[in-house]
Design a protein around this motif. Structure first.
Motif, mmCIF file in Angstrom:
data_model
loop_
_atom_site.group_PDB
_atom_site.id
_atom_site.type_symbol
_atom_site.label_atom_id
_atom_site.label_comp_id
_atom_site.label_asym_id
_atom_site.label_seq_id
_atom_site.Cartn_x
_atom_site.Cartn_y
_atom_site.Cartn_z
ATOM 1 N N ASP A 192 1.130 -13.124 2.096
ATOM 2 C CA ASP A 192 0.428 -12.899 2.735
ATOM 3 C C ASP A 192 0.507 -13.655 3.628
ATOM 4 O OD1 ASP A 192 -2.305 -12.831 4.518
ATOM 5 O OD2 ASP A 192 -3.187 -12.110 2.455
ATOM 6 N N SER A 193 -0.390 -14.701 5.178
ATOM 7 C CA SER A 193 0.681 -15.539 4.969
ATOM 8 C C SER A 193 -0.240 -16.915 5.249
ATOM 9 C CB SER A 193 -1.010 -15.347 6.651
ATOM 10 O OG SER A 193 -2.181 -16.022 6.098
ATOM 11 N N GLY A 194 0.544 -17.058 3.580
ATOM 12 C CA GLY A 194 0.443 -19.135 3.372
ATOM 13 C C GLY A 194 -0.882 -18.733 3.196
ATOM 14 N N VAL A 195 -0.669 -20.154 2.259
ATOM 15 C CA VAL A 195 -2.168 -20.192 1.437
ATOM 16 C C VAL A 195 -1.716 -21.788 1.809
ATOM 17 C CG1 VAL A 195 -3.139 -21.235 -0.613
ATOM 18 C CG2 VAL A 195 -2.270 -19.028 -0.249
ATOM 19 N N GLU A 196 -3.297 -22.911 2.666
ATOM 20 C CA GLU A 196 -3.609 -23.657 2.570
ATOM 21 C C GLU A 196 -3.159 -24.758 1.363
ATOM 22 O OE1 GLU A 196 -6.663 -26.762 5.510
ATOM 23 O OE2 GLU A 196 -5.199 -24.765 6.317
ATOM 24 N N ALA A 197 -2.905 -25.721 1.176
ATOM 25 C CA ALA A 197 -3.048 -26.639 0.009
ATOM 26 C C ALA A 197 -3.639 -27.442 -0.074
ATOM 27 C CB ALA A 197 -1.659 -26.973 -0.200
ATOM 28 N N GLY A 198 -4.471 -28.075 -0.248
ATOM 29 C CA GLY A 198 -5.434 -29.400 -0.338
ATOM 30 C C GLY A 198 -6.659 -28.644 0.230
ATOM 31 N N HIS A 199 -7.241 -27.613 0.408
ATOM 32 C CA HIS A 199 -8.337 -26.923 1.700
ATOM 33 C C HIS A 199 -9.503 -27.347 0.097
ATOM 34 C CE1 HIS A 199 -11.879 -25.157 3.162
ATOM 35 N NE2 HIS A 199 -11.093 -24.630 3.939
ATOM 36 N N ARG A 200 -10.617 -28.219 0.182
ATOM 37 C CA ARG A 200 -11.203 -28.292 -0.695
ATOM 38 C C ARG A 200 -11.765 -27.121 -1.826
ATOM 39 N NH1 ARG A 200 -13.716 -28.424 3.897
ATOM 40 N NH2 ARG A 200 -15.778 -27.152 4.151
ATOM 41 N N ARG A 201 -11.885 -26.227 -1.164
ATOM 42 C CA ARG A 201 -12.230 -24.761 -1.795
ATOM 43 C C ARG A 201 -11.078 -24.038 -2.681
ATOM 44 N NH1 ARG A 201 -16.741 -21.232 1.259
ATOM 45 N NH2 ARG A 201 -16.096 -19.743 -0.025
ATOM 46 N N ILE A 202 -10.052 -24.295 -2.137
ATOM 47 C CA ILE A 202 -8.768 -24.292 -3.386
ATOM 48 C C ILE A 202 -7.850 -25.117 -4.368
ATOM 49 C CG2 ILE A 202 -5.988 -23.441 -2.837
ATOM 50 C CD1 ILE A 202 -7.401 -21.555 0.070
ATOM 51 N N GLY A 203 -7.876 -26.573 -3.647
ATOM 52 C CA GLY A 203 -7.145 -27.018 -4.621
ATOM 53 C C GLY A 203 -5.381 -26.707 -4.592
ATOM 54 N N PRO A 204 -4.594 -27.719 -4.635
ATOM 55 C CA PRO A 204 -3.260 -27.310 -5.604
ATOM 56 C C PRO A 204 -2.669 -25.878 -5.084
ATOM 57 C CG PRO A 204 -3.917 -27.776 -7.756
ATOM 58 C CD PRO A 204 -5.033 -27.602 -6.658
ATOM 59 N N VAL A 205 -1.216 -25.988 -4.774
ATOM 60 C CA VAL A 205 -0.682 -24.915 -4.441
ATOM 61 C C VAL A 205 0.477 -25.220 -5.339
ATOM 62 C CG1 VAL A 205 0.290 -22.500 -3.268
ATOM 63 C CG2 VAL A 205 -1.765 -23.566 -2.443
ATOM 64 N N GLU A 206 0.803 -24.144 -6.561
ATOM 65 C CA GLU A 206 1.659 -24.540 -7.257
ATOM 66 C C GLU A 206 3.147 -24.806 -6.471
ATOM 67 O OE1 GLU A 206 1.017 -26.268 -10.177
ATOM 68 O OE2 GLU A 206 -0.864 -26.261 -10.076
ATOM 69 N N GLN A 207 3.495 -23.489 -5.880
ATOM 70 C CA GLN A 207 4.212 -23.800 -5.114
ATOM 71 C C GLN A 207 4.293 -22.399 -3.642
ATOM 72 O OE1 GLN A 207 6.485 -21.248 -8.151
ATOM 73 N NE2 GLN A 207 7.554 -22.509 -8.178
ATOM 74 N N ALA A 208 4.831 -22.413 -2.754
ATOM 75 C CA ALA A 208 5.311 -21.504 -1.710
ATOM 76 C C ALA A 208 6.297 -21.200 -0.979
ATOM 77 C CB ALA A 208 4.917 -22.913 -0.423
ATOM 78 N N TYR A 209 6.415 -20.134 -0.122
ATOM 79 C CA TYR A 209 7.459 -19.567 -0.003
ATOM 80 C C TYR A 209 7.559 -18.461 1.082
ATOM 81 C CZ TYR A 209 8.709 -20.219 -5.052
ATOM 82 O OH TYR A 209 9.611 -20.887 -5.918
ATOM 83 N N VAL A 210 8.384 -18.645 2.407
ATOM 84 C CA VAL A 210 8.105 -17.994 3.327
ATOM 85 C C VAL A 210 9.790 -16.671 3.084
ATOM 86 C CG1 VAL A 210 9.218 -19.125 4.557
ATOM 87 C CG2 VAL A 210 7.946 -17.960 5.724
ATOM 88 N N VAL A 211 9.960 -15.859 3.946
ATOM 89 C CA VAL A 211 10.183 -14.864 3.180
ATOM 90 C C VAL A 211 11.392 -14.764 5.387
ATOM 91 C CG1 VAL A 211 11.044 -12.473 3.361
ATOM 92 C CG2 VAL A 211 9.320 -13.382 1.819
ATOM 93 N N ALA A 212 11.815 -14.752 5.508
ATOM 94 C CA ALA A 212 11.655 -14.717 6.470
ATOM 95 C C ALA A 212 12.710 -13.687 6.889
ATOM 96 C CB ALA A 212 14.381 -15.827 6.576
ATOM 97 N N GLU A 213 13.402 -13.035 8.349
ATOM 98 C CA GLU A 213 13.295 -12.013 8.750
ATOM 99 C C GLU A 213 14.976 -11.500 8.180
ATOM 100 O OE1 GLU A 213 11.401 -9.611 10.975
ATOM 101 O OE2 GLU A 213 9.870 -11.736 11.030
ATOM 102 N N ASP A 214 15.154 -12.040 7.652
ATOM 103 C CA ASP A 214 16.397 -11.706 7.060
ATOM 104 C C ASP A 214 16.460 -10.942 5.785
ATOM 105 O OD1 ASP A 214 16.795 -13.682 6.006
ATOM 106 O OD2 ASP A 214 18.974 -14.347 6.326
ATOM 107 N N GLY A 215 14.802 -11.485 5.288
ATOM 108 C CA GLY A 215 14.738 -10.553 4.066
ATOM 109 C C GLY A 215 14.950 -12.124 2.996
#
Length: 266
Positions: free
Chosen positions: A49-72
């Motif tokens: 999706d558009s990303g996930v805000e880690a630490g938000h009180r209704r989410i808590g931890p995000v184990e890993q986060a990645y972004v995909v660049a325009e070149d894939g």
């Protein structure tokens, strides 16, 4: 035959015993069997999706986060969300499956816009990582992407990655929700997050809560939202619950469990 792999196109008579399965399902699959005591523990849910805000009180931890660049190319990313859409979806999953592991793969930028190559690369990455559930609250109407998305969806299905995909909010041709290898979701206006319905007239397979849903949003905020995007993580969360309690179910088996435990199936 030995212990080598079976040929994919036939089953020799002397290999039948090698595929014999123990029947460990109850005589009747119920919600109690599928969900009671389930927390999603041990299940990795990827929010593409558009990303996930880690630490938000209704989410808590995000184990890993990645972004995909325009070149894939895929690289590690800060667990941030400049828009809020991915955070909303992750929050719904977390509320249903509090002990699942959340992973963010960011493929959307400003205005919830993204490109076909980025979407394909992100989905391919999620499948290669072997995430048990992928929440895909987006679709594309570009026909030139349909075949490639279809191939990826089939690959996920056979590798036991469950893709839960939002149907388009408008009656337009879009993908990948229309593929039989994914779990497709539309919305209903009920208030119970565990209420979901099997659709007797696919291609949308299930309807889940998606109208006037209170969700976490960017910058620690909250929002009231509507749309199939927000029905989809309800089903992704349910999938995480079932898979956490009954590990190693195939996507085919999971769909069967969801069908048998839908609110309109008696």
């Amino acid at each position: 035959m030995g212990d080598g792999p079976l040929p994919a196109w036939s089953l020799p008579a002397d290999a039948v015993d090698r595929i014999r399965l123990e029947h460990d399902w109850p005589d009747r699959v119920t919600r109690a069997w599928a969900l009671d005591g389930a927390t999603g523990k041990g299940v990795r849910v990827c929010v593409l999706d558009s990303g996930v805000e880690a630490g938000h009180r209704r989410i808590g931890p995000v184990e890993q986060a990645y972004v995909v660049a325009e070149d894939g190319a895929v690289r590690e990313d800060d667990a941030l969300d400049a828009i809020g859409h991915g955070t909303a979806c992750a929050g719904i999953v977390r509320a249903l499956a509090p002990e699942c592991e959340l992973v963010s793969v960011r493929v959307l930028g400003g205005g919830l816009r993204g490109t076909g190559p980025v979407l394909l690369a992100g989905l391919r990455f999620a499948i290669e990582q072997g995430f048990e559930v992928v929440n895909l609250s987006l679709s594309t109407a570009k026909l030139e992407l349909a075949r490639l998305l279809h191939d990826l969806a089939d690959s996920a299905y056979f590798r036991r990655t469950v893709i839960v995909a939002a149907a388009h909010n408008l009656p337009v041709e879009s993908f990948p929700w229309k593929f039989a290898s994914v779990i497709s979701v539309g919305s209903h206006a009920g208030a119970d997050p565990l209420e979901f319905f099997y659709n007797v007239e696919p291609p949308v397979e299930f309807f889940a809560r998606g109208i006037l849903v209170d969700v976490p949003w960017k910058d620690g905020g909250e929002m009231r939202v509507s749309g199939n995007s927000f029905a989809t993580p309800h089903v992704a969360g349910l999938a995480a619950l079932v898979l956490g309690k009954h590990q190693r179910l195939t996507p085919f088996q999971l769909k069967t469990v969801l069908y048998l435990t839908a609110s309109n199936v008696r």
